[in-house]
Scaffold this active site. Sequence first.
Site, PDB file in Angstrom:
ATOM      1  N   GLY A   1      -8.199  43.110  79.005  1.00 31.47           N
ATOM      2  CA  GLY A   1      -9.136  43.191  77.879  1.00 31.47           C
ATOM      3  C   GLY A   1      -8.758  44.365  76.997  1.00 31.47           C
TER       4      GLY A   1
ATOM      5  N   ALA B   1     -19.429  50.165  70.410  1.00 32.04           N
ATOM      6  CA  ALA B   1     -20.266  51.262  69.926  1.00 32.04           C
ATOM      7  C   ALA B   1     -21.067  50.861  68.689  1.00 32.04           C
ATOM      8  CB  ALA B   1     -19.386  52.469  69.614  1.00 32.04           C
TER       9      ALA B   1
ATOM     10  N   HIS C   1      -2.864  45.979  44.296  1.00 39.12           N
ATOM     11  CA  HIS C   1      -1.468  45.778  44.698  1.00 39.12           C
ATOM     12  C   HIS C   1      -0.719  47.100  44.575  1.00 39.12           C
ATOM     13  CE1 HIS C   1       2.435  43.868  45.152  1.00 39.12           C
ATOM     14  NE2 HIS C   1       2.844  44.616  44.127  1.00 39.12           N
TER      15      HIS C   1
ATOM     16  N   CYS D   1     -18.818  56.666  74.289  1.00 44.58           N
ATOM     17  CA  CYS D   1     -18.056  56.476  73.051  1.00 44.58           C
ATOM     18  C   CYS D   1     -17.358  57.752  72.594  1.00 44.58           C
ATOM     19  CB  CYS D   1     -19.006  55.976  71.967  1.00 44.58           C
ATOM     20  SG  CYS D   1     -18.308  55.984  70.331  1.00 44.58           S
TER      21      CYS D   1
END
Length: 464
Positions: free
Chosen positions: A180, A317, A443, A40
């Site tokens: 993938g 991970a 917003h 990772c």
Amino acid sequence: MTHDLIVVGGGPGGYVAAIRARQLGLKTALVEREQLGGICLNWGCIPTKALLRTAEINHLLHHLEAHGFSAEAVRFDLAKIVARSRAVAKKLSAGVKFLMKKHAVEVVDGQARLAGPGRVVVERGGQGVAELAAPHVILATGARPRALPGLEPDGERVWTYKEAMVPERLPGALLVVGGGAIGVEFASFYRDMGSEVILVEALERILPAEDEEISALAHKSFAKRGIRIHTGATVQSLQRAGEGLTAVIDLGGGSLSPVTVERVILAVGITGNVEDLGLETTRARVEKGHLVVDQWLATDEPGLYAIGDVVGPPWLAHKASHEGVICVEHLAGVADVQPLDVHDIPACTYCRPQIASIGLTEAAARAAGRNIRVGRFPYQANGKAIAMAEPEGLVKTIFDADSGELLGAHLIGTEATELIGGFAIAKTLETTAAELMRTVFPHPTLSEMLGEATLAAWDRALNI
Ligand SMILES: Cc1cc2nc3c(=O)[nH]c(=O)nc-3n(C[C@H](O)[C@H](O)[C@H](O)COP(=O)(O)OP(=O)(O)OC[C@H]3O[C@@H](n4cnc5c(N)ncnc54)[C@H](O)[C@@H]3O)c2cc1C
């Protein structure tokens, strides 16, 4: 016994498990044969995200006119780009070393192997360096790239993710095998940096784990960027040709297409690191290259647990880390520990546009016989997305029509990987559509689309 717990592997599964164990007062040793942080931090999530950020900047620099800028002759230095990615990885790995020290986890540098119940021997350079013993052992040994017969990586022209992360020069033309998350991220990176990219996926669509609508949108967007995508296709053969490689792509139905490229990236899945672990001394079972565990991450051998990539998909991970925490809390007897629900694990792909999802896809919800309502809200109806000049994308929600339970959420577009966190909280808290509709989103933000896509499922969206 030398310790209460021995953890083998210092990736996001192992190092997090070790920290949680220390927080619970367990005397803990962690054995790592390479670098703390595992795939990772060193060769996966983090360095690729550094590269993808660079690719995003490169894209922006070439599309400045939307913001009223003009720039000419924008250049990049690939060596510096790679160096930054490596520096980021190094910094984070050093961060794990610091964490181990802070939490008083004893780190043992070497290759661990089980030597009977609760016993772990550690070797470095063929020499024994430690013999550890504990009532609990967690294997967090991760995984490595899978190779296909005839498509073996050679480290030079046929790359795995490792070589793809440290290119010496930009390939003019590149073939990515596997559509993938990893394949798609590299396809996106190299295309944004200027390579010609061909992407081949054996299944009928890229990102096959994602909702069909999202993977179709991704396909369209990548094709628009000039990525040549072949789905339902395989690489039949690969041969060196001059400085490059000739790949024959089987497009299906007997149709063969030869392409010449400089480099190939193999991203056809991964297989667990289960070898040389001394598993034969235990009752632990391996199936399809991965250790078999129960909901508490326990193997069939008493006191032996396994977490993260070595126990199988989803290979993520955050899944590894959560399994580490759950495993340690359960073995330490913490009350109210919950097993991990795979439907509550978000998955992100940091290509451009970004893709993120959680829970059931529309097809999976229908296949499960659920009576569902589906909401869709396009980025182009969101003020912040338009202000950012990022109007491409969709937020899609899947709810149980009767109870209003959020079953899944699927996003494509700018910052989708940040937005999915909102749905992850909602899903974990078993939030209903009614509660999401009551939620006040600030917003103007992209997060307003979470509310709008919920309203849309009941035909109540306000801004479309
Ligand atoms: C290119 C790429 C991009 C990725 N991007 C993402 C992403 O964006 N997000 C995401 O969630 N996931 C991503 N992943 C997946 C992620 O890296 C893995 O899911 C994660 O690293 C698994 O953690 P782990 O702790 O199970 O194993 P690993 O991180 O593989 O760590 C296992 C560790 O165990 C050590 N080890 C193995 N055997 C022994 C032994 N016998 N003795 C001592 N040490 C041993 C290894 O050296 C390694 O350090 C990506 C992966 C790749 C390859």
